[in-house]
Design a protein around this motif. Structure first.
Motif, PDB file in Angstrom:
ATOM      1  N   LEU A  99       0.818  -1.215   0.000  1.00  0.00           N
ATOM      2  CA  LEU A  99       0.000   0.000   0.000  1.00  0.00           C
ATOM      3  C   LEU A  99       0.850   1.262   0.000  1.00  0.00           C
ATOM      4  O   LEU A  99       0.576   2.194  -0.767  1.00  0.00           O
ATOM      5  N   GLU A 100       1.869   1.321   0.824  1.00  0.00           N
ATOM      6  CA  GLU A 100       2.697   2.523   0.887  1.00  0.00           C
ATOM      7  C   GLU A 100       3.450   2.759  -0.414  1.00  0.00           C
ATOM      8  O   GLU A 100       3.592   3.895  -0.868  1.00  0.00           O
ATOM      9  N   THR A 101       3.911   1.700  -1.037  1.00  0.00           N
ATOM     10  CA  THR A 101       4.602   1.821  -2.324  1.00  0.00           C
ATOM     11  C   THR A 101       3.632   2.306  -3.393  1.00  0.00           C
ATOM     12  O   THR A 101       3.960   3.191  -4.191  1.00  0.00           O
ATOM     13  N   LEU A 102       2.441   1.740  -3.401  1.00  0.00           N
ATOM     14  CA  LEU A 102       1.424   2.163  -4.361  1.00  0.00           C
ATOM     15  C   LEU A 102       1.054   3.621  -4.136  1.00  0.00           C
ATOM     16  O   LEU A 102       0.948   4.399  -5.099  1.00  0.00           O
ATOM     17  N   ALA A 103       0.855   4.011  -2.889  1.00  0.00           N
ATOM     18  CA  ALA A 103       0.505   5.393  -2.569  1.00  0.00           C
ATOM     19  C   ALA A 103       1.593   6.355  -3.048  1.00  0.00           C
ATOM     20  O   ALA A 103       1.290   7.408  -3.615  1.00  0.00           O
ATOM     21  N   ALA A 104       2.847   5.987  -2.844  1.00  0.00           N
ATOM     22  CA  ALA A 104       3.953   6.834  -3.299  1.00  0.00           C
ATOM     23  C   ALA A 104       3.958   6.944  -4.822  1.00  0.00           C
ATOM     24  O   ALA A 104       4.181   8.026  -5.372  1.00  0.00           O
ATOM     25  N   ALA A 105       3.702   5.839  -5.505  1.00  0.00           N
ATOM     26  CA  ALA A 105       3.688   5.846  -6.974  1.00  0.00           C
ATOM     27  C   ALA A 105       2.571   6.721  -7.530  1.00  0.00           C
ATOM     28  O   ALA A 105       2.703   7.303  -8.606  1.00  0.00           O
ATOM     29  N   LEU A 106       1.475   6.813  -6.783  1.00  0.00           N
ATOM     30  CA  LEU A 106       0.317   7.602  -7.236  1.00  0.00           C
ATOM     31  C   LEU A 106       0.293   9.011  -6.655  1.00  0.00           C
ATOM     32  O   LEU A 106      -0.596   9.795  -6.987  1.00  0.00           O
ATOM     33  N   SER A 107       1.227   9.305  -5.736  1.00  0.00           N
ATOM     34  CA  SER A 107       1.205  10.571  -4.989  1.00  0.00           C
ATOM     35  C   SER A 107      -0.145  10.744  -4.302  1.00  0.00           C
ATOM     36  O   SER A 107      -0.767  11.798  -4.367  1.00  0.00           O
ATOM     37  N   GLU A 108      -0.581   9.686  -3.654  1.00  0.00           N
ATOM     38  CA  GLU A 108      -1.887   9.654  -2.988  1.00  0.00           C
ATOM     39  C   GLU A 108      -1.695   9.171  -1.564  1.00  0.00           C
ATOM     40  O   GLU A 108      -0.758   8.429  -1.267  1.00  0.00           O
ATOM     41  N   ASP A 109      -2.554   9.587  -0.675  1.00  0.00           N
ATOM     42  CA  ASP A 109      -2.517   9.184   0.717  1.00  0.00           C
ATOM     43  C   ASP A 109      -2.972   7.735   0.855  1.00  0.00           C
ATOM     44  O   ASP A 109      -3.915   7.311   0.175  1.00  0.00           O
ATOM     45  N   THR A 110      -2.321   6.962   1.722  1.00  0.00           N
ATOM     46  CA  THR A 110      -2.693   5.550   1.898  1.00  0.00           C
ATOM     47  C   THR A 110      -4.138   5.403   2.360  1.00  0.00           C
ATOM     48  O   THR A 110      -4.846   4.511   1.903  1.00  0.00           O
TER      49      THR A 110
END
Length: 168
Positions: A99-110
């Motif tokens: 989740l944290e990696t995905l959030a960083a890739a999307l510039s979105e909050d977890t």
């Protein structure tokens, strides 16, 4: 979905004057995932679209045109939903991704991902959450016009109960 059109009609009554066809109300409700907040947002935007680009009446054709302009597809997925699925497929080979990696890739909050996007994507079968991370399903690949991986896939060959790996 039962009751969804009633929801849109109730919301319509709150933002009078608005002339809306029953078929248009059904279309908005169907794409709003049965969620009042989303139905209200789409309804207001479709209304504005009808007033600016048409004669103010919301017909089925106008609703479809407005929702297309808003990038809400026939299944109710918006641009962010598709961006999330595309990131998992393109950047992380379909997953699993933490989740944290995905959030960083999307510039979105977890929390936004978990609370706003994942529930519907999982409910509709586009996303799978395992102990190892998020996985784009075969359904997601097909919806995005992609060819799912062949051979042993994450959907039929992975062991979702494997020990969790740390988030990258």
């Amino acid at each position: 979905m039962p009751g969804a059109a009633d929801l849109v009609n109730e919301l319509t009554a709150r933002i009078r004057p608005l002339e809306i066809e029953a078929a248009a109300a059904n279309e908005i409700a169907r794409r709003a995932r049965g969620t009042p907040r989303i139905a209200n947002r789409w309804l207001k935007r479709v209304r504005d679209f009808a007033q600016v680009r048409h004669d103010g009446r919301v017909t089925l054709a106008v609703a479809r045109e407005a929702l297309a302009a808003l990038e809400v597809d026939d299944k109710g997925l918006d641009a962010v939903d598709r961006m999330l699925l595309t990131a998992i497929i393109d950047k992380f080979s379909g997953g699993p991704v933490g989740l944290e990696t995905l959030a960083a890739a999307l510039s979105e909050d977890t929390e936004t991902i978990e609370d706003m996007y994942e529930p519907y994507l999982m409910q509709q079968g586009y996303l799978k959450r395992t102990q190892r991370g998020r996985i784009a399903t075969e359904h997601a690949y097909r919806h995005l016009g992609r060819t799912p991986p062949t051979g042993a896939t994450l959907w039929n060959g992975a062991q979702p109960d494997e020990p969790s790996r740390s988030d990258e």
